[in-house]
Design a protein around this motif. Structure first.
Motif, PDB file in Angstrom:
ATOM      1  N   MET A   1       0.848  -1.176   0.000  1.00  0.00           N
ATOM      2  CA  MET A   1       0.000   0.000   0.000  1.00  0.00           C
ATOM      3  C   MET A   1       0.895   1.242   0.000  1.00  0.00           C
ATOM      4  SD  MET A   1      -3.527   0.760   2.086  1.00  0.00           S
ATOM      5  CE  MET A   1      -3.022   0.090   3.618  1.00  0.00           C
ATOM      6  N   SER A   2       0.477   2.289  -0.712  1.00  0.00           N
ATOM      7  CA  SER A   2       1.238   3.527  -0.814  1.00  0.00           C
ATOM      8  C   SER A   2       1.042   4.388   0.433  1.00  0.00           C
ATOM      9  CB  SER A   2       0.790   4.303  -2.054  1.00  0.00           C
ATOM     10  OG  SER A   2      -0.536   4.777  -1.873  1.00  0.00           O
ATOM     11  N   ALA A   3       1.924   5.361   0.597  1.00  0.00           N
ATOM     12  CA  ALA A   3       1.787   6.311   1.705  1.00  0.00           C
ATOM     13  C   ALA A   3       0.476   7.095   1.555  1.00  0.00           C
ATOM     14  CB  ALA A   3       2.983   7.254   1.745  1.00  0.00           C
ATOM     15  N   VAL A   4       0.088   7.377   0.319  1.00  0.00           N
ATOM     16  CA  VAL A   4      -1.173   8.072   0.067  1.00  0.00           C
ATOM     17  C   VAL A   4      -2.336   7.229   0.598  1.00  0.00           C
ATOM     18  CG1 VAL A   4      -2.745   8.900  -1.738  1.00  0.00           C
ATOM     19  CG2 VAL A   4      -0.277   9.329  -1.925  1.00  0.00           C
ATOM     20  N   GLU A   5      -2.328   5.945   0.288  1.00  0.00           N
ATOM     21  CA  GLU A   5      -3.398   5.062   0.761  1.00  0.00           C
ATOM     22  C   GLU A   5      -3.358   4.908   2.277  1.00  0.00           C
ATOM     23  OE1 GLU A   5      -4.470   1.801  -2.364  1.00  0.00           O
ATOM     24  OE2 GLU A   5      -2.306   2.243  -2.508  1.00  0.00           O
ATOM     25  N   GLU A  10      -6.063   6.318   7.419  1.00  0.00           N
ATOM     26  CA  GLU A  10      -6.159   7.028   8.698  1.00  0.00           C
ATOM     27  C   GLU A  10      -7.439   7.852   8.783  1.00  0.00           C
ATOM     28  OE1 GLU A  10      -2.601   9.339   9.164  1.00  0.00           O
ATOM     29  OE2 GLU A  10      -1.317   7.559   9.183  1.00  0.00           O
ATOM     30  N   LEU A  11      -7.974   8.238   7.622  1.00  0.00           N
ATOM     31  CA  LEU A  11      -9.234   8.989   7.559  1.00  0.00           C
ATOM     32  C   LEU A  11     -10.443   8.065   7.458  1.00  0.00           C
ATOM     33  CD1 LEU A  11      -8.109  11.675   4.949  1.00  0.00           C
ATOM     34  CD2 LEU A  11      -8.299  11.984   7.433  1.00  0.00           C
ATOM     35  N   GLY A  12     -10.172   6.752   7.466  1.00  0.00           N
ATOM     36  CA  GLY A  12     -11.259   5.781   7.336  1.00  0.00           C
ATOM     37  C   GLY A  12     -11.693   5.565   5.899  1.00  0.00           C
ATOM     38  N   LEU A  13     -10.835   5.921   4.934  1.00  0.00           N
ATOM     39  CA  LEU A  13     -11.177   5.814   3.518  1.00  0.00           C
ATOM     40  C   LEU A  13     -10.279   4.816   2.804  1.00  0.00           C
ATOM     41  CD1 LEU A  13     -11.474   9.636   2.784  1.00  0.00           C
ATOM     42  CD2 LEU A  13     -13.355   8.032   3.139  1.00  0.00           C
ATOM     43  N   THR A  14     -10.797   4.200   1.789  1.00  0.00           N
ATOM     44  CA  THR A  14      -9.997   3.336   0.917  1.00  0.00           C
ATOM     45  C   THR A  14     -10.225   3.783  -0.525  1.00  0.00           C
ATOM     46  OG1 THR A  14     -11.767   1.705   0.723  1.00  0.00           O
ATOM     47  CG2 THR A  14     -10.121   1.322   2.439  1.00  0.00           C
ATOM     48  N   ALA A  74     -13.391  13.312  -5.567  1.00  0.00           N
ATOM     49  CA  ALA A  74     -11.924  13.331  -5.504  1.00  0.00           C
ATOM     50  C   ALA A  74     -11.374  11.931  -5.244  1.00  0.00           C
ATOM     51  CB  ALA A  74     -11.451  14.301  -4.417  1.00  0.00           C
ATOM     52  N   LEU A  75     -12.037  11.178  -4.391  1.00  0.00           N
ATOM     53  CA  LEU A  75     -11.600   9.802  -4.133  1.00  0.00           C
ATOM     54  C   LEU A  75     -11.705   8.968  -5.413  1.00  0.00           C
ATOM     55  CD1 LEU A  75     -10.516   8.129  -1.774  1.00  0.00           C
ATOM     56  CD2 LEU A  75     -12.866   7.488  -1.256  1.00  0.00           C
ATOM     57  N   ASN A  76     -12.752   9.184  -6.189  1.00  0.00           N
ATOM     58  CA  ASN A  76     -12.881   8.486  -7.467  1.00  0.00           C
ATOM     59  C   ASN A  76     -11.805   8.929  -8.455  1.00  0.00           C
ATOM     60  OD1 ASN A  76     -15.048   6.888  -6.671  1.00  0.00           O
ATOM     61  ND2 ASN A  76     -16.554   8.379  -7.334  1.00  0.00           N
ATOM     62  N   ALA A  77     -11.422  10.196  -8.415  1.00  0.00           N
ATOM     63  CA  ALA A  77     -10.332  10.677  -9.269  1.00  0.00           C
ATOM     64  C   ALA A  77      -9.011  10.024  -8.864  1.00  0.00           C
ATOM     65  CB  ALA A  77     -10.231  12.199  -9.199  1.00  0.00           C
ATOM     66  N   GLY A 112     -16.741  26.730  -1.710  1.00  0.00           N
ATOM     67  CA  GLY A 112     -16.864  25.963  -0.474  1.00  0.00           C
ATOM     68  C   GLY A 112     -17.201  24.508  -0.731  1.00  0.00           C
ATOM     69  N   VAL A 113     -18.032  24.247  -1.731  1.00  0.00           N
ATOM     70  CA  VAL A 113     -18.375  22.867  -2.086  1.00  0.00           C
ATOM     71  C   VAL A 113     -17.131  22.131  -2.582  1.00  0.00           C
ATOM     72  CG1 VAL A 113     -19.655  21.436  -3.733  1.00  0.00           C
ATOM     73  CG2 VAL A 113     -20.801  23.338  -2.567  1.00  0.00           C
ATOM     74  N   ILE A 114     -16.391  22.740  -3.476  1.00  0.00           N
ATOM     75  CA  ILE A 114     -15.223  22.081  -4.062  1.00  0.00           C
ATOM     76  C   ILE A 114     -14.077  21.965  -3.061  1.00  0.00           C
ATOM     77  CG2 ILE A 114     -13.579  22.117  -5.998  1.00  0.00           C
ATOM     78  CD1 ILE A 114     -16.535  21.343  -6.669  1.00  0.00           C
ATOM     79  N   ASN A 115     -14.163  22.704  -1.956  1.00  0.00           N
ATOM     80  CA  ASN A 115     -13.192  22.496  -0.876  1.00  0.00           C
ATOM     81  C   ASN A 115     -13.190  21.042  -0.403  1.00  0.00           C
ATOM     82  OD1 ASN A 115     -12.089  25.035  -0.777  1.00  0.00           O
ATOM     83  ND2 ASN A 115     -13.301  25.712   0.977  1.00  0.00           N
ATOM     84  N   GLY A 116     -14.319  20.351  -0.536  1.00  0.00           N
ATOM     85  CA  GLY A 116     -14.354  18.935  -0.150  1.00  0.00           C
ATOM     86  C   GLY A 116     -13.318  18.137  -0.910  1.00  0.00           C
ATOM     87  N   ALA A 117     -13.195  18.386  -2.205  1.00  0.00           N
ATOM     88  CA  ALA A 117     -12.190  17.705  -3.029  1.00  0.00           C
ATOM     89  C   ALA A 117     -10.792  18.203  -2.686  1.00  0.00           C
ATOM     90  CB  ALA A 117     -12.480  17.923  -4.510  1.00  0.00           C
ATOM     91  N   SER A 118     -10.629  19.516  -2.593  1.00  0.00           N
ATOM     92  CA  SER A 118      -9.309  20.094  -2.316  1.00  0.00           C
ATOM     93  C   SER A 118      -8.749  19.622  -0.979  1.00  0.00           C
ATOM     94  CB  SER A 118      -9.392  21.625  -2.318  1.00  0.00           C
ATOM     95  OG  SER A 118      -9.648  22.111  -3.607  1.00  0.00           O
ATOM     96  N   GLU A 119      -9.587  19.631   0.037  1.00  0.00           N
ATOM     97  CA  GLU A 119      -9.131  19.225   1.370  1.00  0.00           C
ATOM     98  C   GLU A 119      -8.745  17.750   1.394  1.00  0.00           C
ATOM     99  OE1 GLU A 119     -12.369  20.527   3.855  1.00  0.00           O
ATOM    100  OE2 GLU A 119     -11.853  22.652   3.504  1.00  0.00           O
ATOM    101  N   LEU A 120      -9.517  16.895   0.722  1.00  0.00           N
ATOM    102  CA  LEU A 120      -9.166  15.474   0.692  1.00  0.00           C
ATOM    103  C   LEU A 120      -7.842  15.261  -0.028  1.00  0.00           C
ATOM    104  CD1 LEU A 120      -9.890  12.528   1.333  1.00  0.00           C
ATOM    105  CD2 LEU A 120     -10.809  12.412  -0.984  1.00  0.00           C
ATOM    106  N   LEU A 121      -7.650  15.914  -1.156  1.00  0.00           N
ATOM    107  CA  LEU A 121      -6.395  15.751  -1.895  1.00  0.00           C
ATOM    108  C   LEU A 121      -5.214  16.255  -1.074  1.00  0.00           C
ATOM    109  CD1 LEU A 121      -7.756  16.672  -5.391  1.00  0.00           C
ATOM    110  CD2 LEU A 121      -6.882  14.432  -4.712  1.00  0.00           C
TER     111      LEU A 121
END
Length: 158
Positions: A1-5, A10-14, A74-77, A112-121
């Motif tokens: 698994m990568s450091a990104v993954e 740690e955020l509860g995401l895969t 963003a997770l799908n990207a 503000g909506v697109i911050n969801g993608a920016s913050e996750l990345l």
């Protein structure tokens, strides 16, 4: 698994499986050291999570909900990028995000909506997640999705 993954875990995401295209295109394409993703919708397990326009009013998708949908996009990207390179640690920079928000005519909170993608990345890629960005309000998106996100990333030299 990568450091990104690992950071995502740690955020509860895969990183999900790559979302299947809904028309005649591929999820991502590589050109030299850059990967360009197609617009990614908030799909989970092949299903659109929510539909409708974003805004403040009855029957509209609230901005906070849309922000979470942008995170899914963003997770799908990220999944589309991983589908091409295999190892997300090969990404040296998230270069650009373009986010589209299907907006009620009075809604002006697209950034503000697109911050969801920016913050996750940013959380996933750390310093390499700092990027340029556009957040655009549109009348309608494919499948009546509230949000769509595409990204461009740079890869390390082979």
């Amino acid at each position: 698994m990568s450091a990104v993954e690992d950071r995502l875990a740690e955020l509860g995401l895969t990183v999900p499986d790559v979302a299947k295209p809904v028309a005649a295109y591929v999820p991502a394409i590589q050109d030299g050291r850059r990967i360009y993703t197609s617009g990614q919708l908030p799909m989970v397990s092949g299903e659109l999570v929510q539909t409708g326009k974003v805004g403040d009013g009855h029957g509209l998708v609230p901005a906070e909900d849309a922000k979470k949908l942008a995170e899914i996009c963003a997770l799908n990207a990220i999944a589309a990028v991983k589908g091409l390179v295999g190892d997300l640690d090969k990404v040296t920079q998230v270069v650009k995000i373009v986010g589209f928000v299907a907006s009620d005519p009075s809604f002006t909170g697209q950034p503000g909506v697109i911050n969801g993608a920016s913050e996750l990345l940013g959380k996933a890629f750390g310093e390499a997640g700092v990027h340029a960005r556009s957040a655009v309000g549109v009348a309608v998106l494919p499948l009546d999705a509230p949000v769509e996100v595409e990204i461009v990333v740079a890869l390390a030299d082979d």
